[in-house]
Design an enzyme around this catalytic site. Structure first.
Site, PDB file in Angstrom:
ATOM      1  N   SER A   1      -0.420  61.435 -27.662  1.00 23.82           N
ATOM      2  CA  SER A   1      -0.249  60.543 -26.519  1.00 23.82           C
ATOM      3  C   SER A   1      -1.364  60.482 -25.484  1.00 23.82           C
ATOM      4  O   SER A   1      -1.281  59.642 -24.591  1.00 23.82           O
ATOM      5  CB  SER A   1       1.052  60.924 -25.825  1.00 23.82           C
ATOM      6  OG  SER A   1       1.189  62.321 -25.701  1.00 23.82           O
ATOM      7  N   CYS A   2      -2.400  61.302 -25.572  1.00 27.39           N
ATOM      8  CA  CYS A   2      -3.446  61.216 -24.539  1.00 27.39           C
ATOM      9  C   CYS A   2      -4.169  59.871 -24.688  1.00 27.39           C
ATOM     10  O   CYS A   2      -4.668  59.543 -25.760  1.00 27.39           O
ATOM     11  CB  CYS A   2      -4.432  62.375 -24.682  1.00 27.39           C
ATOM     12  SG  CYS A   2      -5.768  62.234 -23.476  1.00 27.39           S
TER      13      CYS A   2
HETATM   14  C1  LIG Z   1      -5.723  65.782 -15.365  1.00 27.73           C
HETATM   15  C2  LIG Z   1      -4.639  65.648 -16.397  1.00 27.73           C
HETATM   16  C3  LIG Z   1      -4.812  66.204 -17.658  1.00 27.73           C
HETATM   17  C4  LIG Z   1      -3.812  66.086 -18.621  1.00 27.73           C
HETATM   18  N1  LIG Z   1      -3.987  66.692 -19.842  1.00 27.73           N
HETATM   19  C5  LIG Z   1      -3.003  66.603 -20.773  1.00 27.73           C
HETATM   20  C6  LIG Z   1      -3.106  67.305 -21.997  1.00 27.73           C
HETATM   21  O1  LIG Z   1      -4.052  68.035 -22.257  1.00 27.73           O
HETATM   22  N2  LIG Z   1      -2.096  67.157 -22.882  1.00 27.73           N
HETATM   23  C7  LIG Z   1      -1.000  66.383 -22.638  1.00 27.73           C
HETATM   24  O2  LIG Z   1      -0.110  66.295 -23.489  1.00 27.73           O
HETATM   25  N3  LIG Z   1      -0.860  65.741 -21.471  1.00 27.73           N
HETATM   26  C8  LIG Z   1      -1.837  65.834 -20.532  1.00 27.73           C
HETATM   27  N4  LIG Z   1      -1.662  65.222 -19.314  1.00 27.73           N
HETATM   28  C9  LIG Z   1      -0.433  64.443 -19.050  1.00 27.73           C
HETATM   29  C10 LIG Z   1       0.624  65.273 -18.327  1.00 27.73           C
HETATM   30  O3  LIG Z   1       1.058  66.357 -19.109  1.00 27.73           O
HETATM   31  C11 LIG Z   1       1.857  64.390 -17.994  1.00 27.73           C
HETATM   32  O4  LIG Z   1       2.355  63.858 -19.200  1.00 27.73           O
HETATM   33  C12 LIG Z   1       1.532  63.246 -17.046  1.00 27.73           C
HETATM   34  O5  LIG Z   1       0.567  63.640 -16.106  1.00 27.73           O
HETATM   35  C13 LIG Z   1       2.765  62.706 -16.323  1.00 27.73           C
HETATM   36  O6  LIG Z   1       3.370  63.654 -15.487  1.00 27.73           O
HETATM   37  P1  LIG Z   1       3.095  63.751 -13.890  1.00 27.73           P
HETATM   38  O7  LIG Z   1       3.348  62.406 -13.313  1.00 27.73           O
HETATM   39  O8  LIG Z   1       3.983  64.850 -13.419  1.00 27.73           O
HETATM   40  O9  LIG Z   1       1.634  64.128 -13.754  1.00 27.73           O
HETATM   41  C14 LIG Z   1      -2.645  65.351 -18.334  1.00 27.73           C
HETATM   42  C15 LIG Z   1      -2.478  64.795 -17.058  1.00 27.73           C
HETATM   43  C16 LIG Z   1      -3.448  64.944 -16.096  1.00 27.73           C
HETATM   44  C17 LIG Z   1      -3.227  64.345 -14.741  1.00 27.73           C
END
Ligand SMILES: Cc1cc2nc3c(=O)[nH]c(=O)nc-3n(C[C@H](O)[C@H](O)[C@H](O)COP(=O)(O)O)c2cc1C
Ligand code: SF4
Ligand code: SF4
Length: 420
Positions: free
Chosen positions: A138-139
């Protein structure tokens, strides 16, 4: 003293509470995660690991805060990829965490760039003692060809890679979904077919939150270039809630859900529970306020449960789903209007302006007294006046008796009939 039990079973694994760090820089190493456990978080989705075959180098800078008016960080734009730490360092950190915090849950997030790598990573994380595996499909801004959301948008790859991992480990598998897709249930069902035990959603929403008006570059501005990349935080909560509800309502799927996207308070957390999530993950809220926000989430949720006599958090999961319907199921025979408690009015005139320019022109304005007066028969119950009124709950909704009818809006062109 609250008697609420916040522990919950997710994919057969017992969590002390549903609150988890989501995979991201807030869960980048054992030192950080250990501190979060001490602060009260029940588990972590550890920062996504890759094999060492393709080095991951993050763009610099890699994040941009999205502010709205005075409110900081209503959203967060990022172009960070998976972990740039070596696999061995991450695996040792997972072993350390399980040794020192055995009751806390470590879900290892992995992303392979080939079938073989998915299998290798799954084996390595299983051996390191992870409790579950999260498969990052999903990234939205991976630079390695055929990875991240590109996989999540192609259901057959989701199935293949899940199946590959299923064959090499007995750990529960949680497939993490992208919201950058028309129907999130399609890849989720394929993940289930491949052997997934649960679904996590949402990863970041692909977006452009800001463009520099002088340099005309999307932010974060990486030396003159910007990318359409992952957006997270409170601004995406409506999308996250909708995606979790959609997954929860799918009768074929029936898998436990881990919800995220904009969770910062116990009310956000409760909303995700009500639409069907049984664990709750957070990144942007932690970036904004730190690990300590979990204290308020635990306290708020516990108090909410105690005041309603809810003993076990499981009772809340999916409780709001039965009230979700298509708009054609609304009871249109029931109508209402706005009700004004003018004793509390400060005379700002906002309601009059909005009703005039965007509502039913149902308000008159008394210039002397600086107070609105409502012609009930003209009120559309659009409630926009209540959204702009600075006094909380001064304007509320009042249901009218059955059979009550509002006046039709003024038609200025009546005489045009004759002309035609
Ligand atoms: C800086 C950053 C790096 C992230 N890296 C990953 C990652 O390595 N793997 C992943 O599955 N999601 C990654 N995410 C997504 C988060 O796990 C999450 O799905 C997303 O930020 C939504 O949640 P939130 O609104 O609480 O931030 C990342 C998000 C941010 C902001
Ligand atoms: S609810 Fe709409 S129509 Fe009624 S008073 Fe408010 S703005 Fe006007
Ligand atoms: S918006 Fe609220 S406070 Fe302002 S005039 Fe209208 S009712 Fe009074």
């Amino acid at each position: 003293m609250s008697t609420a039990d916040l522990s919950i079973d997710f994919c057969g694994v017992k969590f002390l509470n549903p609150f988890m760090l989501s995979s991201s820089p807030v869960a980048n190493c054992a030192e950080m995660v250990g501190r979060s456990f001490d602060a009260g978080w029940g588990g972590v989705s550890y920062k996504t690991m890759v094999t060492d075959r393709i080095p991951i180098i993050h763009p610099s800078p890699r994040m941009q805060g999205y502010d709205y008016g005075d409110k900081k960080l209503v959203g967060l734009q990022n172009v960070e990829q998976t972990s740039d730490r070596g696999l061995k360092a991450n695996l040792l950190d997972i072993m350390y965490l399980k040794k020192h915090w055995p009751r806390h849950i470590v879900m290892a997030s992995i992303m392979g760039f080939s079938n073989q790598e998915w299998a290798d990573l799954a084996r390595a994380c299983t051996d390191a003692g992870a409790d579950l595996l999260e498969l990052n499909f999903s990234c939205p801004h991976m630079t390695v060809e055929g990875s991240g959301a590109k996989v999540g948008q192609c259901e057959h790859l989701v199935e293949t890679f899940t199946e590959t991992v299923r064959k090499v480990t007995k750990l529960p598998l949680v497939a993490k979904m992208t919201p950058n897709i028309t129907d999130i249930t399609i890849p989720a069902l394929y993940a289930k077919k491949g052997g997934a035990d649960g679904i996590a959603a949402i990863n970041t929403v692909a977006g452009i939150s800001q463009i520099g008006i002088d340099d005309m570059v999307i932010k974060p501005n990486v030396f003159g270039k910007g990318a359409m990349s992952g957006f997270s935080g409170p601004a995406v909560k409506p999308i996250g809630l909708k995606m979790i509800a959609t997954l929860a309502l799918n009768r074929e799927l029936c898998l436990p859900l881990s919800g995220m996207g904009g969770i910062e308070t116990w009310i956000d957390a409760l909303e995700y529970l009500l639409v069907g999530a049984s664990t709750l993950q957070v990144t942007t809220g932690i970036i904004h306020y730190g690990y300590r926000i979990v204290e308020d989430m635990i306290e708020g949720l516990s108090d909410y449960m105690a005041t309603r006599g809810i003993k076990n958090i499981k009772e809340l999961v999916g409780k709001g789903l039965k009230n979700i319907c298509e708009p054609d199921k609304f009871d249109l025979t029931r109508q209402g209007i706005a009700r004004y408690d003018l004793d509390r009015c400060c005379g700002c005139g906002q309601c009059y302006r909005v009703c005039h320019d965007a509502g039913g022109q149902a308000l008159e304005w008394d210039v002397e007294k600086r107070r609105p007066s409502l012609d009930e028969d003209k009120c559309l119950s659009c409630m926009v006046c209540s959204f702009v009124c600075p006094v909380h709950d001064l304007i509320t909704y009042k249901e009218m008796p059955q059979g009550w009818k509002r006046k039709e809006t003024v038609t200025l062109g009546k005489e045009m009939e004759k002309v035609g």
